[in-house]
Design an enzyme around this catalytic site. Structure first.
Site, mmCIF file in Angstrom:
data_model
loop_
_atom_site.group_PDB
_atom_site.id
_atom_site.type_symbol
_atom_site.label_atom_id
_atom_site.label_comp_id
_atom_site.label_asym_id
_atom_site.label_seq_id
_atom_site.Cartn_x
_atom_site.Cartn_y
_atom_site.Cartn_z
ATOM 1 N N ASP A 11 0.878 -1.167 0.000
ATOM 2 C CA ASP A 11 0.000 0.000 0.000
ATOM 3 C C ASP A 11 0.920 1.224 0.000
ATOM 4 O OD1 ASP A 11 -2.240 1.776 0.751
ATOM 5 O OD2 ASP A 11 -1.275 1.786 2.713
ATOM 6 N N ASP A 13 -0.260 5.147 0.859
ATOM 7 C CA ASP A 13 -0.565 6.173 1.867
ATOM 8 C C ASP A 13 -0.722 5.568 3.254
ATOM 9 O OD1 ASP A 13 -2.332 7.457 -0.799
ATOM 10 O OD2 ASP A 13 -0.703 8.553 0.149
ATOM 11 N N GLU A 20 -1.111 11.336 4.894
ATOM 12 C CA GLU A 20 -2.482 11.863 4.977
ATOM 13 C C GLU A 20 -2.601 13.213 5.684
ATOM 14 O OE1 GLU A 20 -4.516 8.690 2.888
ATOM 15 O OE2 GLU A 20 -4.803 10.810 3.267
ATOM 16 N N LYS A 56 -11.795 11.680 -4.603
ATOM 17 C CA LYS A 56 -13.078 12.131 -5.194
ATOM 18 C C LYS A 56 -14.244 11.609 -4.345
ATOM 19 C CE LYS A 56 -12.136 10.448 -9.361
ATOM 20 N NZ LYS A 56 -10.706 10.060 -9.280
ATOM 21 N N GLU A 57 -14.154 10.323 -4.001
ATOM 22 C CA GLU A 57 -15.215 9.722 -3.181
ATOM 23 C C GLU A 57 -15.273 10.371 -1.808
ATOM 24 O OE1 GLU A 57 -13.702 6.861 -6.229
ATOM 25 O OE2 GLU A 57 -12.838 8.307 -4.840
ATOM 26 N N ARG A 58 -14.114 10.784 -1.290
ATOM 27 C CA ARG A 58 -14.054 11.418 0.036
ATOM 28 C C ARG A 58 -14.721 12.797 0.009
ATOM 29 N NH1 ARG A 58 -8.464 10.804 1.429
ATOM 30 N NH2 ARG A 58 -9.159 8.668 1.712
ATOM 31 N N LYS A 87 -6.247 19.399 -6.459
ATOM 32 C CA LYS A 87 -5.673 18.827 -5.235
ATOM 33 C C LYS A 87 -4.446 17.983 -5.547
ATOM 34 C CE LYS A 87 -5.283 15.121 -2.453
ATOM 35 N NZ LYS A 87 -4.887 13.729 -2.744
ATOM 36 N N THR A 125 -4.992 3.229 -3.415
ATOM 37 C CA THR A 125 -6.200 3.944 -3.834
ATOM 38 C C THR A 125 -5.847 5.289 -4.447
ATOM 39 O OG1 THR A 125 -7.311 2.919 -1.942
ATOM 40 C CG2 THR A 125 -8.409 4.781 -2.969
ATOM 41 N N THR A 126 -4.680 5.802 -4.136
ATOM 42 C CA THR A 126 -4.342 7.132 -4.655
ATOM 43 C C THR A 126 -4.027 7.050 -6.141
ATOM 44 O OG1 THR A 126 -3.096 9.149 -4.175
ATOM 45 C CG2 THR A 126 -1.850 7.092 -4.166
ATOM 46 N N ASN A 130 0.449 10.566 -7.978
ATOM 47 C CA ASN A 130 0.907 10.733 -6.589
ATOM 48 C C ASN A 130 1.962 9.692 -6.224
ATOM 49 O OD1 ASN A 130 -0.829 12.859 -6.348
ATOM 50 N ND2 ASN A 130 -2.390 11.740 -5.194
HETATM 51 C C1 XBP Z 1 -5.211 6.248 0.643
HETATM 52 C C2 XBP Z 1 -6.410 6.874 0.068
HETATM 53 C C3 XBP Z 1 -6.237 7.932 -0.988
HETATM 54 C C4 XBP Z 1 -5.585 9.176 -0.376
HETATM 55 C C5 XBP Z 1 -5.884 10.406 -1.182
HETATM 56 O O1 XBP Z 1 -4.767 5.342 -0.329
HETATM 57 O O2 XBP Z 1 -7.508 6.498 0.417
HETATM 58 O O3 XBP Z 1 -7.522 8.242 -1.470
HETATM 59 O O4 XBP Z 1 -6.159 9.390 0.915
HETATM 60 O O5 XBP Z 1 -5.383 10.218 -2.483
HETATM 61 P P1 XBP Z 1 -3.912 4.001 0.094
HETATM 62 P P2 XBP Z 1 -6.320 10.566 -3.747
HETATM 63 O O6 XBP Z 1 -3.866 3.930 1.602
HETATM 64 O O7 XBP Z 1 -4.667 2.877 -0.550
HETATM 65 O O8 XBP Z 1 -2.538 4.223 -0.503
HETATM 66 O O9 XBP Z 1 -6.895 11.946 -3.493
HETATM 67 O O10 XBP Z 1 -5.375 10.520 -4.928
HETATM 68 O O11 XBP Z 1 -7.355 9.487 -3.767
HETATM 69 MG MG MG Z 2 -3.029 3.191 3.262
#
Ligand code: XBP
Ligand code: MG
Length: 261
Positions: A11, A13, A20, A56-58, A87, A125-126, A130
């Site tokens: 993973d 983030d 975050e 986007k979903e957030r 962003k 998910t990012t 990024n």
């Molecule tokens: C973490 C997420 C991502 C980031 C924001 O991803 O949920 O959505 O918070 O990035 P992971 P984006 O822990 O799976 O790496 O705005 O590009 O989604």
């Molecule tokens: Mg993560």
């Protein structure tokens, strides 16, 4: 005959870097300000919004649960997509300033895996942009090539906690779950990896310390360094033995001692 481990799936983030609170959250607020919006995500509010993966979903989740009075001037999907592009530009600029380092032990483990020919992939998910920005800033321009697959963002229909991103990565690498180990930081993340039948090692962070990691094979405060040992928060101490940090030997012992999920 013990199945030897073939690949590590990471993973991004919260796992590779603590992105975050001081990265994504700051970038969202810069995008909102640039768009003339009075939205401001505090550290506390962002912790609640992290229940939803995907930027986007957030933002949609935020409007539906924390800002129901906002009247969108255009099509909501177009509006959100434009905010997200802004962003992402702010976030990659923050990374380019070197403001988000890799977490303890991450570079050490990635380099060891690379030197010993352990295959590696990313499942996040990012967005790909990024990931590229984080890797190039922290490990150098060629570091993207250390990973056979960078499975990121909208490449799959359903984001974490769905299994899609891990299944997509293993499919591209032609691997089965029992040949892999996943590394995650959050409840959404381990729900995704375990749904893909992956054994999972967790490194917690301030936002996820209290999450349910009962399905993890090991929970650590971080991956550790020889001179800064990790703390085991959950797992079989006999397998950890005297290890001070998460290295390939320990990962192999974990793989050999656990059956596929
Ligand atoms: C973490 C997420 C991502 C980031 C924001 O991803 O949920 O959505 O918070 O990035 P992971 P984006 O822990 O799976 O790496 O705005 O590009 O989604
Ligand atoms: Mg993560």
């Amino acid at each position: 005959m013990q199945k030897t481990l073939q690949a590590l799936l990471f993973d991004v983030d919260g796992t590779l870097a603590d992105t975050e609170r001081d990265g994504h959250r700051v970038a969202f607020n810069l995008a909102f300000e640039e768009a003339g919006l009075d939205w401001n995500w505090s550290v506390e509010l962002y912790g609640k919004l992290l229940a939803v993966t995907g930027g986007k979903e957030r933002m949609k989740y935020y409007l539906e649960h924390f800002n129901t009075h906002f009247i969108c001037p255009t099509d909501i999907n177009d509006f959100i997509a434009e905010l997200h592009r802004s962003k992402t530009a702010h976030y990659t600029a923050l990374l380019a300033e070197g403001r988000i380092p890799l977490r303890p032990g991450v570079e050490r483990l990635l380099r060891e895996a690379r030197e010993k020919g352990m295959r590696m992939g990313i499942a996040t998910t990012t967005t790909p942009a990024n990931v590229q920005a984080l890797l190039s800033q922290t490990l150098g321009p060629d570091s993207e090539s250390w990973f056979e697959v960078i499975a990121a963002g909208d490449v799959v229909p359903a984001k974490k906690p769905a299994a899609d991103i891990y299944l997509w990565a293993m499919d591209k690498m032609d691997l089965k779950a029992e040949q892999c180990m996943a590394f995650e930081d959050s409840e959404n993340g381990i729900k995704s990896s375990v749904a893909a039948n992956l054994r999972t090692v967790i490194t917690v962070n301030d936002y996820t310390r209290e999450h349910d990691f009962s399905s993890a094979i090991l929970v650590l405060d971080n991956m550790g360094e020889p001179e800064r040992p990790f703390t085991v928060l959950q797992g079989d101490q006999d397998i950890v033995d005297h290890a001070a940090c998460l290295d390939l030997d320990l990962i192999q012992r974990l793989a050999n001692s656990s059956s596929p999920v």
